[in-house]
Design a protein around this motif. Structure first.
Motif, PDB file in Angstrom:
ATOM      1  N   UNK A   1     -13.895  -6.420  18.096  1.00  0.00           N
ATOM      2  CA  UNK A   1     -13.726  -4.979  17.922  1.00  0.00           C
ATOM      3  C   UNK A   1     -12.831  -4.356  18.985  1.00  0.00           C
ATOM      4  N   UNK A   2     -12.710  -4.997  20.153  1.00  0.00           N
ATOM      5  CA  UNK A   2     -11.862  -4.459  21.212  1.00  0.00           C
ATOM      6  C   UNK A   2     -10.452  -5.035  21.188  1.00  0.00           C
ATOM      7  N   UNK A   3     -10.143  -5.862  20.208  1.00  0.00           N
ATOM      8  CA  UNK A   3      -8.786  -6.385  20.081  1.00  0.00           C
ATOM      9  C   UNK A   3      -8.473  -7.556  20.991  1.00  0.00           C
ATOM     10  N   UNK A   4      -9.504  -8.118  21.674  1.00  0.00           N
ATOM     11  CA  UNK A   4      -9.248  -9.222  22.609  1.00  0.00           C
ATOM     12  C   UNK A   4      -8.750 -10.473  21.911  1.00  0.00           C
ATOM     13  N   UNK A   5      -9.284 -10.752  20.720  1.00  0.00           N
ATOM     14  CA  UNK A   5      -8.960 -12.030  20.072  1.00  0.00           C
ATOM     15  C   UNK A   5      -7.478 -12.090  19.707  1.00  0.00           C
ATOM     16  N   UNK A   6      -6.888 -10.942  19.360  1.00  0.00           N
ATOM     17  CA  UNK A   6      -5.459 -10.929  19.033  1.00  0.00           C
ATOM     18  C   UNK A   6      -4.633 -11.255  20.278  1.00  0.00           C
ATOM     19  N   UNK A   7      -5.023 -10.658  21.416  1.00  0.00           N
ATOM     20  CA  UNK A   7      -4.338 -10.962  22.677  1.00  0.00           C
ATOM     21  C   UNK A   7      -4.469 -12.444  22.996  1.00  0.00           C
ATOM     22  N   UNK A   8      -5.668 -12.974  22.805  1.00  0.00           N
ATOM     23  CA  UNK A   8      -5.937 -14.362  23.178  1.00  0.00           C
ATOM     24  C   UNK A   8      -5.048 -15.343  22.429  1.00  0.00           C
ATOM     25  N   UNK A   9      -4.868 -15.126  21.119  1.00  0.00           N
ATOM     26  CA  UNK A   9      -4.034 -16.055  20.356  1.00  0.00           C
ATOM     27  C   UNK A   9      -2.558 -15.916  20.724  1.00  0.00           C
ATOM     28  N   UNK A  10      -2.135 -14.706  21.063  1.00  0.00           N
ATOM     29  CA  UNK A  10      -0.749 -14.538  21.495  1.00  0.00           C
ATOM     30  C   UNK A  10      -0.515 -15.238  22.830  1.00  0.00           C
ATOM     31  N   UNK A  11      -1.507 -15.194  23.694  1.00  0.00           N
ATOM     32  CA  UNK A  11      -1.396 -15.903  24.960  1.00  0.00           C
ATOM     33  C   UNK A  11      -1.248 -17.405  24.743  1.00  0.00           C
ATOM     34  N   UNK A  12      -2.011 -17.949  23.802  1.00  0.00           N
ATOM     35  CA  UNK A  12      -1.924 -19.378  23.506  1.00  0.00           C
ATOM     36  C   UNK A  12      -0.496 -19.749  23.126  1.00  0.00           C
TER      37      UNK A  12
END
Length: 639
Positions: free
Chosen positions: A179-190
């Motif tokens: 809900x806080x948008x962290x997962x989208x950031x995480x995959x972009x970091x990968x």
């Protein structure tokens, strides 16, 4: 922090990460260009003189090498991005996870599915796919790009070592990342880090090729030494760049973990849940370390660290003691006995106590709209309890059907078939010519419980069915979509809710093409007029009241709106939504306020209006807990 603020912060954070990693790439390019240019000159032969170094540093050669390095890093990031494009399921499968059988008889697996379903429905989003990692460690993760491609993975150690409240705290923690948008950031970091790592991998390949005795076309001594030096230098530079990227990733990840822990307490109103899970993790001799070969690549996604870190600077998670003290300030430092693999005792969560106000928004024109908008992306303990009650009220035959692929298709057909008798008969005949016989038999079995379906139960049933429907083969999916299109085409009076539920099924299975968010409310007067008019007429017989509601909102939004008196076709509403999904994030809050005001302009939100509002809000990327429950809280002054 509300949903819209969290999303804006996540986007700003993404921009900063890209900038920092971009600087790392620039340094990497400069150093690599010089190293490669020198190696190229040395491979050409000639004495080691200042002239050789001067030739290596010529702008044309450096520019050519820099271009190659940029292409290598960019191509490496792009390839990894495309590999992860399908969403969270790719991550779960890379870590060795298997999708849970939705009809499982295993008590622990069944409990996990129930908790994820409750949390998803409480949050107002489709039920994500659930994967089980057969790993004795205690860990979990959430991965995905958008709400319709999320996967949640949990280890065997977690579901067997944690009791229900503790596992609920872990699931709430993962939903916070969603809900806080962290997962989208995480995959972009990968993807970004993989691009940097490619330089080091090329260096290792050169070292391996040289060490294996392959002969070079140039002079053996000098050329071989240059290639060895080039390989070693590229390895050092590439892995140094990766280390810098990991330091940036770790610093950001640690703060997001603290936020997710705090959000888990906010969602469940039970600090002992997430706090107890962290204490069990601290006491577990195997900890959170995963055995999967790709574990390090996705380390910043996990509930626990997942991998061993060389220093605190590269640790993606704060120390467990610090996390425990954040949620349990009075913790005395004691830990429970080391857990054993066991089946937890069935427990009922304590009845949540009513909370205080969740705030309001200055643009809201009514208490109900304020309560609805304040709840976006912020499921509470009351929402979770409400979701549990809703699931418990559903006929057991329908609940079981939602978890089996053949029956799930029949269930969705039955829900989406119109209320008009002539429509239903024509639709039933059409299904006989297109649907599989097994599905038709399931539809006959479900006729009786479907006829007793209560208002407000259609949306949760479809949300429950989506994981089973995502498991269809390509041929089954094509047939299923053809049947859905035929059902909608034969509908005599397709209402807005039917259109919304149909859209939810399609988008929930196959996702929707991600659109650029580059439009403002002022650019979308036509789609806004159509959508708001449709919402205002939902559940309202008085057209003048609906017209008045839309006209009042024109001044709130600062947009000229024209009330659309004729019921909109499904194709018209699809056209409107295809444009509204391009609305910039900053202006989605006032749009959601306007939508809520349209639905509640008669002073209440009934179950069907709540379902319609929730589906449209989800399509816009705003997961909305029960609008009907929020309305009830506003009326009693508790929201």
């Amino acid at each position: 922090m509300d949903f819209f603020t969290a999303q804006d912060r996540a986007r700003r954070l993404t921009g900063r990460l890209v900038l920092l990693l971009g600087l790392a790439v620039v340094v990497l390019i400069v150093v690599t260009s010089v190293v490669v240019a020198i190696a190229v000159v040395l491979l050409d032969g000639g004495p080691y003189t200042g002239a050789a170094l001067e030739r290596a540093l010529q702008s044309r050669l450096l520019l050519a090498v820099a271009t190659v390095v940029i292409l290598v890093v960019g191509l490496g990031s792009l390839v990894r991005h495309l590999q992860l494009r399908a969403g969270g399921s790719v991550v779960a499968e890379a870590l060795g996870g298997r999708p849970l059988n939705l009809e499982t008889r295993d008590v622990n697996e069944r409990q996990l599915i129930n908790l994820v379903e409750e949390m998803a429905i409480a949050s107002g989003m489709p039920v994500p796919l659930v994967y089980l990692l057969e790993d004795p460690a205690i860990n979990a993760f959430a991965a995905g790009h958008e709400l319709d491609d999320v996967a949640i993975g949990v280890t065997r150690g977690a579901i067997e070592a944690l009791d229900r409240d503790q596992l609920q705290g872990v699931i709430a923690h993962e939903f916070s990342h969603i809900l806080h948008g962290d997962m989208r950031i995480n995959l972009r970091l990968v993807a970004l880090l993989h691009g940097i790592l490619v330089i080091g991998l090329i260096g290792r390949m050169l070292l391996h090729a040289s060490g294996s005795g392959r002969r070079m076309r140039s002079r053996r001594g000098r050329g071989h030494a240059a290639v060895l030096g080039l390989g070693a230098a590229l390895m050092v530079v590439g892995y140094a760049g990766t280390l810098c990227g990991n330091l940036i990733k770790a610093a950001v990840s640690r703060q997001r973990e603290f936020l997710a822990d705090a959000s888990a307490v906010q969602y469940t109103r039970n600090p002992e849940g997430i706090g107890g899970a962290l204490k069990v993790l601290a006491a577990h001799r195997l900890g959170s370390r995963l055995l999967a070969s790709h574990a390090a690549e996705f380390s910043h996604l996990y509930f626990g660290s997942g991998v061993r870190s060389l220093s605190r600077l590269t640790a993606t998670h704060p120390p467990l003691e610090a996390r425990i003290r954040q949620v349990l300030p009075s913790w005395d430092g004691s830990l429970p006995p080391p857990p054993t693999i066991r089946v937890p005792r069935p427990q009922q969560s304590a009845t949540p106590t009513p909370g205080g106000a969740q705030g309001s928004t200055p643009q809201a024109s009514g208490a109900l709209a304020a309560a609805v908008v304040a709840s976006v992306g912020r499921p509470s303990a009351e929402d979770i309890a409400h979701a549990r009650r809703r699931l418990g009220e559903i006929d057991e035959r329908l609940f079981e059907a939602a978890h089996e692929p053949f029956a799930a298709r029949a269930l969705v057909y039955g829900i989406l078939m119109g209320a008009d008798p002539s429509s239903r008969e024509a639709q039933r005949q059409a299904l006989k010519g297109q649907a599989l016989p097994e599905v038709l038999r399931e539809l006959e079995v479900l006729d009786a419980p479907l006829s007793g379906l209560a208002p407000g139960q259609r949306l949760p049933l479809i949300e429950l069915a989506l994981p089973a429907l995502r498991q269809l083969s390509a041929a089954q999916h094509a047939r299923f979509q053809a049947c859905l299109r035929r059902l909608m085409a034969l509908e005599i009076r397709a209402g807005a809710l039917q259109w919304a539920l149909h859209r939810l099924v399609i988008q929930g299975i196959q996702g929707e093409r991600r659109a650029r968010r580059d439009r403002h409310l002022a650019d979308l007067a036509g789609p806004l007029s159509l959508l708001l008019s449709t919402l205002a007429r939902a559940g309202q017989q008085d057209e003048e009241q609906a017209r008045s509601a839309v006209e009042r909102l024109a001044s709130v939004l600062g947009v000229t709106l024209d009330f659309v008196s004729e019921p909109a076709l499904a194709s018209d509403l699809d056209w409107a939504m295809a444009r509204l999904v391009r609305l910039v994030q900053a202006e989605r809050r006032p749009l959601l306020v306007a939508m809520s005001c349209c639905v509640e302009h008669d002073g209440r939100i009934d179950p069907e209006e709540a379902e319609l509002l929730s589906v449209v809000a989800w399509t816009l990327g705003c997961p909305l807990p029960s609008a009907e429950r929020s309305a009830g809280q506003a009326e009693t002054g508790t929201a």
